[in-house]
Design a protein around this motif. Structure first.
Motif, PDB file in Angstrom:
ATOM      1  N   ILE A  78       0.838  -1.205   0.000  1.00 35.27           N
ATOM      2  CA  ILE A  78       0.000   0.000   0.000  1.00 35.27           C
ATOM      3  C   ILE A  78       0.871   1.252   0.000  1.00 35.27           C
ATOM      4  O   ILE A  78       0.573   2.232  -0.695  1.00 35.27           O
ATOM      5  CB  ILE A  78      -0.984  -0.034   1.185  1.00 35.27           C
ATOM      6  N   ALA A  79       1.987   1.227   0.740  1.00 36.93           N
ATOM      7  CA  ALA A  79       2.889   2.382   0.750  1.00 36.93           C
ATOM      8  C   ALA A  79       3.476   2.624  -0.648  1.00 36.93           C
ATOM      9  O   ALA A  79       3.571   3.775  -1.096  1.00 36.93           O
ATOM     10  CB  ALA A  79       4.007   2.165   1.765  1.00 36.93           C
ATOM     11  N   LEU A  80       3.865   1.563  -1.339  1.00 34.37           N
ATOM     12  CA  LEU A  80       4.399   1.720  -2.695  1.00 34.37           C
ATOM     13  C   LEU A  80       3.326   2.236  -3.661  1.00 34.37           C
ATOM     14  O   LEU A  80       3.624   3.047  -4.546  1.00 34.37           O
ATOM     15  CB  LEU A  80       4.981   0.403  -3.194  1.00 34.37           C
ATOM     16  N   LEU A  81       2.095   1.774  -3.503  1.00 34.77           N
ATOM     17  CA  LEU A  81       1.008   2.268  -4.360  1.00 34.77           C
ATOM     18  C   LEU A  81       0.735   3.749  -4.100  1.00 34.77           C
ATOM     19  O   LEU A  81       0.503   4.524  -5.041  1.00 34.77           O
ATOM     20  CB  LEU A  81      -0.255   1.436  -4.155  1.00 34.77           C
ATOM     21  N   VAL A  82       0.768   4.155  -2.836  1.00 35.27           N
ATOM     22  CA  VAL A  82       0.549   5.576  -2.505  1.00 35.27           C
ATOM     23  C   VAL A  82       1.685   6.424  -3.070  1.00 35.27           C
ATOM     24  O   VAL A  82       1.449   7.490  -3.649  1.00 35.27           O
ATOM     25  CB  VAL A  82       0.408   5.752  -0.973  1.00 35.27           C
ATOM     26  N   TYR A  83       2.927   5.948  -2.920  1.00 34.30           N
ATOM     27  CA  TYR A  83       4.062   6.677  -3.490  1.00 34.30           C
ATOM     28  C   TYR A  83       3.932   6.770  -5.012  1.00 34.30           C
ATOM     29  O   TYR A  83       4.211   7.820  -5.608  1.00 34.30           O
ATOM     30  CB  TYR A  83       5.383   5.999  -3.115  1.00 34.30           C
ATOM     31  N   GLY A  84       3.504   5.692  -5.642  1.00 32.08           N
ATOM     32  CA  GLY A  84       3.305   5.704  -7.091  1.00 32.08           C
ATOM     33  C   GLY A  84       2.240   6.694  -7.515  1.00 32.08           C
ATOM     34  O   GLY A  84       2.395   7.411  -8.512  1.00 32.08           O
ATOM     35  N   LEU A  85       1.143   6.751  -6.760  1.00 31.92           N
ATOM     36  CA  LEU A  85       0.085   7.713  -7.074  1.00 31.92           C
ATOM     37  C   LEU A  85       0.596   9.141  -6.921  1.00 31.92           C
ATOM     38  O   LEU A  85       0.314  10.001  -7.764  1.00 31.92           O
ATOM     39  CB  LEU A  85      -1.133   7.479  -6.176  1.00 31.92           C
ATOM     40  N   PHE A  86       1.363   9.390  -5.863  1.00 26.06           N
ATOM     41  CA  PHE A  86       1.971  10.717  -5.678  1.00 26.06           C
ATOM     42  C   PHE A  86       2.865  11.064  -6.864  1.00 26.06           C
ATOM     43  O   PHE A  86       2.833  12.179  -7.373  1.00 26.06           O
ATOM     44  CB  PHE A  86       2.753  10.749  -4.359  1.00 26.06           C
ATOM     45  N   ASN A  87       3.656  10.113  -7.315  1.00 29.14           N
ATOM     46  CA  ASN A  87       4.543  10.313  -8.457  1.00 29.14           C
ATOM     47  C   ASN A  87       3.749  10.622  -9.721  1.00 29.14           C
ATOM     48  O   ASN A  87       4.114  11.519 -10.497  1.00 29.14           O
ATOM     49  CB  ASN A  87       5.429   9.082  -8.651  1.00 29.14           C
ATOM     50  N   VAL A  88       2.668   9.894  -9.949  1.00 28.79           N
ATOM     51  CA  VAL A  88       1.842  10.123 -11.144  1.00 28.79           C
ATOM     52  C   VAL A  88       1.240  11.532 -11.105  1.00 28.79           C
ATOM     53  O   VAL A  88       1.303  12.281 -12.093  1.00 28.79           O
ATOM     54  CB  VAL A  88       0.720   9.053 -11.243  1.00 28.79           C
ATOM     55  N   VAL A  89       0.670  11.900  -9.975  1.00 27.40           N
ATOM     56  CA  VAL A  89      -0.004  13.195  -9.871  1.00 27.40           C
ATOM     57  C   VAL A  89       0.990  14.346 -10.010  1.00 27.40           C
ATOM     58  O   VAL A  89       0.711  15.343 -10.694  1.00 27.40           O
ATOM     59  CB  VAL A  89      -0.781  13.284  -8.538  1.00 27.40           C
ATOM     60  N   THR A  90       2.165  14.218  -9.389  1.00 28.28           N
ATOM     61  CA  THR A  90       3.136  15.318  -9.481  1.00 28.28           C
ATOM     62  C   THR A  90       3.858  15.364 -10.828  1.00 28.28           C
ATOM     63  O   THR A  90       4.422  16.399 -11.174  1.00 28.28           O
ATOM     64  CB  THR A  90       4.175  15.218  -8.341  1.00 28.28           C
ATOM     65  N   SER A  91       3.842  14.279 -11.581  1.00 27.62           N
ATOM     66  CA  SER A  91       4.495  14.266 -12.893  1.00 27.62           C
ATOM     67  C   SER A  91       3.630  14.885 -13.985  1.00 27.62           C
ATOM     68  O   SER A  91       4.159  15.334 -15.007  1.00 27.62           O
ATOM     69  CB  SER A  91       4.847  12.831 -13.294  1.00 27.62           C
ATOM     70  N   PHE A  92       2.329  14.900 -13.795  1.00 27.85           N
ATOM     71  CA  PHE A  92       1.431  15.416 -14.835  1.00 27.85           C
ATOM     72  C   PHE A  92       1.766  16.832 -15.291  1.00 27.85           C
ATOM     73  O   PHE A  92       1.822  17.084 -16.497  1.00 27.85           O
ATOM     74  CB  PHE A  92      -0.023  15.325 -14.363  1.00 27.85           C
ATOM     75  N   PRO A  93       1.957  17.791 -14.390  1.00 27.84           N
ATOM     76  CA  PRO A  93       2.223  19.161 -14.873  1.00 27.84           C
ATOM     77  C   PRO A  93       3.466  19.253 -15.751  1.00 27.84           C
ATOM     78  O   PRO A  93       3.450  19.941 -16.778  1.00 27.84           O
ATOM     79  CB  PRO A  93       2.395  19.972 -13.583  1.00 27.84           C
ATOM     80  N   SER A  94       4.531  18.564 -15.378  1.00 26.61           N
ATOM     81  CA  SER A  94       5.749  18.657 -16.198  1.00 26.61           C
ATOM     82  C   SER A  94       5.590  17.926 -17.523  1.00 26.61           C
ATOM     83  O   SER A  94       6.147  18.343 -18.533  1.00 26.61           O
ATOM     84  CB  SER A  94       6.955  18.116 -15.433  1.00 26.61           C
TER      85      SER A  94
END
Length: 192
Positions: A78-94
């Motif tokens: 679950i921690a890896l999935l949450v980190y992955g979701l954070f990565n996806v959301v923060t990567s969108f603008p760039s």
């Protein structure tokens, strides 16, 4: 029924002896009728000692016994999935603003260059964002399915994170490597 009439013959074996019934259904004799086997030697170590945990879990699963939950595996997954979701959301603008992404990459690499056509990179950035988002969704679904089955799951989001990061990195690098000014700047810095 009178005394002179014979009893009707059974159709389904109601009057068959237990031995005839077992022979018909091909079932072995009960344990009390089986030949006596020698006693099993006494084991002094705990059951399952020396057997890997994964094998014990597989044996328990095949026997129909519930597998004990793996709390650490669940928390790490679950921690890896949450980190992955954070990565996806923060990567969108760039990813969606490819010009800013290219300037950041050039600053990190120490290059003094600008893209010839910054708008040409936008479709690649959108493709990278879509691949990253769909990859995270697929990873979350497979991980949750695996957790429900009681399997070791932490490696699924880790491997998927590495895979989809590499794929999106390639998608984002294609416009950079296709730009003649960038290629000239790269060859100029490595050659000197």
């Amino acid at each position: 029924m009178s005394d002179g009439e014979a009893r009707p013959r059974p159709q389904y074996g109601e009057y068959a002896s237990p031995e005839e019934q077992r022979a018909r259904i091909q079932q072995p004799a009960p344990a009390w009728q089986q030949p006596v086997t020698p006693a099993v030697p006494v084991v002094t170590e705990a059951p399952g000692a020396g057997i890997p945990q994964a094998q014990q879990d597989a044996d328990a699963l095949s026997a129909g016994a519930p597998v004990r939950p793996r709390l650490v595996d669940r928390v790490v997954t679950i921690a890896l999935l949450v980190y992955g979701l954070f990565n996806v959301v923060t990567s969108f603008p760039s990813f969606l603003d490819y010009g800013a992404y290219a300037e950041t990459m050039f600053a990190v690499m120490g290059l003094d260059v600008t893209l010839s056509d910054p708008a040409a990179g936008r479709p690649w950035g959108i493709a990278a964002a879509v691949v990253l988002a769909l990859g995270w969704i697929a990873t979350a679904l497979v991980s949750l399915w695996s957790l429900r089955r009681g399997r070791l799951t932490w490696w699924i989001p880790l491997a998927a994170g590495i895979l989809f990061t590499l794929v999106t990195g390639v998608l984002m690098a294609i416009p950079l490597m296709s730009d003649p000014a960038v290629v000239k700047a790269l060859l100029g810095t490595t050659g000197g």
